[in-house]
Design an enzyme around this catalytic site. Structure first.
Site, short mmCIF file in Angstrom:
data_model
loop_
_atom_site.label_atom_id
_atom_site.label_comp_id
_atom_site.label_asym_id
_atom_site.label_seq_id
_atom_site.Cartn_x
_atom_site.Cartn_y
_atom_site.Cartn_z
CE LYS A 169 0.24 -1.62 4.40
NZ LYS A 169 0.02 -2.90 5.03
N GLY A 197 -6.87 -6.00 2.76
CA GLY A 197 -6.37 -7.39 2.68
C GLY A 197 -7.15 -8.23 1.69
CB ILE A 215 -12.20 -6.77 1.77
CG1 ILE A 215 -12.17 -7.19 3.24
CG2 ILE A 215 -13.59 -6.32 1.37
CD1 ILE A 215 -12.48 -6.04 4.21
CD GLU A 258 4.84 -5.04 11.08
OE1 GLU A 258 6.06 -5.26 11.10
OE2 GLU A 258 4.10 -5.34 10.13
CG ASP A 271 -1.75 0.06 7.50
OD1 ASP A 271 -0.97 -0.45 6.68
OD2 ASP A 271 -2.91 -0.37 7.69
CE LYS A 277 -4.05 -1.35 4.87
NZ LYS A 277 -4.15 -2.05 6.17
#
Ligand code: HSE
Length: 402
Positions: free
Chosen positions: A100, A129, A131, A185, A196, A200
């Protein structure tokens, strides 16, 4: 034979190899020919791994092999991944990516490179992911003017918020649980600070608007300031707290974007999206509201989306290409004029005095030594002015999603 190479043998890359191997009859049947992983590019060796013999360290072996027609880029980052993707596309090899960060930054250019070389740049796995939301937006919803997208787009933070609500736990203990379970993480910054999700929602906004939406310019707040009191009081008031990526397109085609935690009414479908699941709520001007739900992270779910892109590229070549977006920055809408109701948390002893500053605020709800209430709708700038006057007397504030 359709020969595939995989860039990066980490979690998603090894998942891609596993999906192609375990589902080979379906993958090959749907692709129109046998699909085989010929090479795996990684800096590391994998002694004893069943695919050890496929590991190469030199990208040129792949880029210069005319037998390889499709590459899966699951390396992440925008350095080598950008260089290698561009090199593969320039050789006419379609690239299917889960990256991404790269799509958000260089997607417009890479789509153009693919078009110019008769191949495809596909990245279904980069948002949500497993979807199938990008394919839905670019094939099924093409008669729509999309006006709004609201998504729970990060599995790690959704897991943390769900667990905090279910167990009454605090943020740092729950983050530790998420790390122990392998969801978060070691350095969880990109997830918990909302970066993140910003990448997206910017990709979704690129597709919605047809113009470049800079993920670095998305107003972004993470979940690190959410306390167990916020969650308890919000829950008593009938809300769950969710980290949302939001994009809205106005009549003048300007686009407003934001990533922030929101109070979501428990009656709203997004409030029922729990644990590592993601959901994307899309509003079109003819169709109205639709929602897409599923596993937003995880090895095989994400890999499945990458391999679906491989099949599309194998069957349709460059004709499966997304329409894409141009490099022209989108006209951005100012958020300071947007109106929200705000949830405000303060110490119980100060609650009536704080509440008096917000005319028309709703019922006060107390949890331990803290009290929360929800304001009437007000502009962001109006709220900021009162909040700055009250200073540290406001312990926390969260917008209400509606
Ligand atoms: N770290 C991401 C998440 C992985 O938690 O959703 C999928 O992009």
């Amino acid at each position: 034979m359709i020969q595939v190479a995989v860039f990066g043998y980490g979690t998603v890359g090894s998942g891609v190899v596993e999906v192609i191997d375990r589902n080979n009859s379906y993958v090959s049947d749907n692709s129109g020919d046998k699909v085989n992983v010929k090479y795996i590019l990684d800096l590391r060796d994998f002694p004893g791994d069943p695919n050890e013999s496929k590991i190469v360290h030199d990208v040129d072996i792949i880029v210069n092999d005319p037998e390889v027609s499709i590459v899966c880029e699951t390396m992440g980052g925008v350095g080598a991944a950008y260089k290698f993707t561009k090199a593969a596309l320039e050789k006419g090899k379609s690239v299917c990516s889960s990256n991404k960060e790269l799509v958000a930054k260089h997607g417009a250019e890479l789509i153009q490179v693919a078009k110019a070389h008769g191949c495809a740049y596909l990245f279904e796995a980069s948002v949500g992911g497993g979807i199938p939301v990008l394919r839905t937006l670019t094939t099924a919803l093409t008669a729509e003017r999309i006006t709004k997208i609201a998504g729970i787009l990060n599995g790690t933070t959704n897991f943390i918020l769900t667990k905090m609500e279910q167990d009454g736990a605090n943020f740092s203990n729950t983050l530790k649980i998420a790390q122990d379970l392998g969801y978060a993480e070691k350095d969880p910054t990109a997830d918990i600070e909302g970066h993140d999700t910003a990448r997206k929602i910017s990709i979704l906004s690129d597709i919605m608007s047809g113009h470049f939406v800079d993920s670095d310019a998305v107003s972004t707040e993470g979940i690190t300031k959410i306390t167990s009191s916020d969650i308890t009081i919000a829950s008593k008031a009938g809300y769950s707290i969710k980290l949302l990526g939001l994009a809205s397109r106005n009549d003048d085609d300007s686009v407003g974007t934001m990533v922030a935690p929101f109070l979501v009414a428990k009656s709203h479908p997004l409030a029922g999206v729990n644990d590592v699941f993601n959901a994307v709520f899309v509003t079109g001007n003819m169709l109205g509201e639709t929602m897409y739900y599923g596993k937003g992270a995880g090895k095989l779910a994400t890999a499945s989306a990458v391999v679906a892109d491989v099949i599309d590229a194998a069957r349709k070549g460059s004709s499966c290409m997304y329409k894409g977006w141009d490099d022209t920055p989108v006209k951005t809408a100012s958020l300071s004029d947007s109106e929200y109701r705000f949830f405000v948390r303060c110490s119980s002893g100060d609650a009536e005095a704080v509440k008096a500053k917000f005319a028309g605020a709703g019922e006060s709800i107390t949890a331990g030594s803290e009290t929360g209430f929800i304001t009437e709708k007000m502009t962001q700038s109006g709220f900021d002015a009162v909040a700055s006057e009250l200073g540290i007397r406001i312990l926390g504030s969260i917008r209400v999603y509606e």
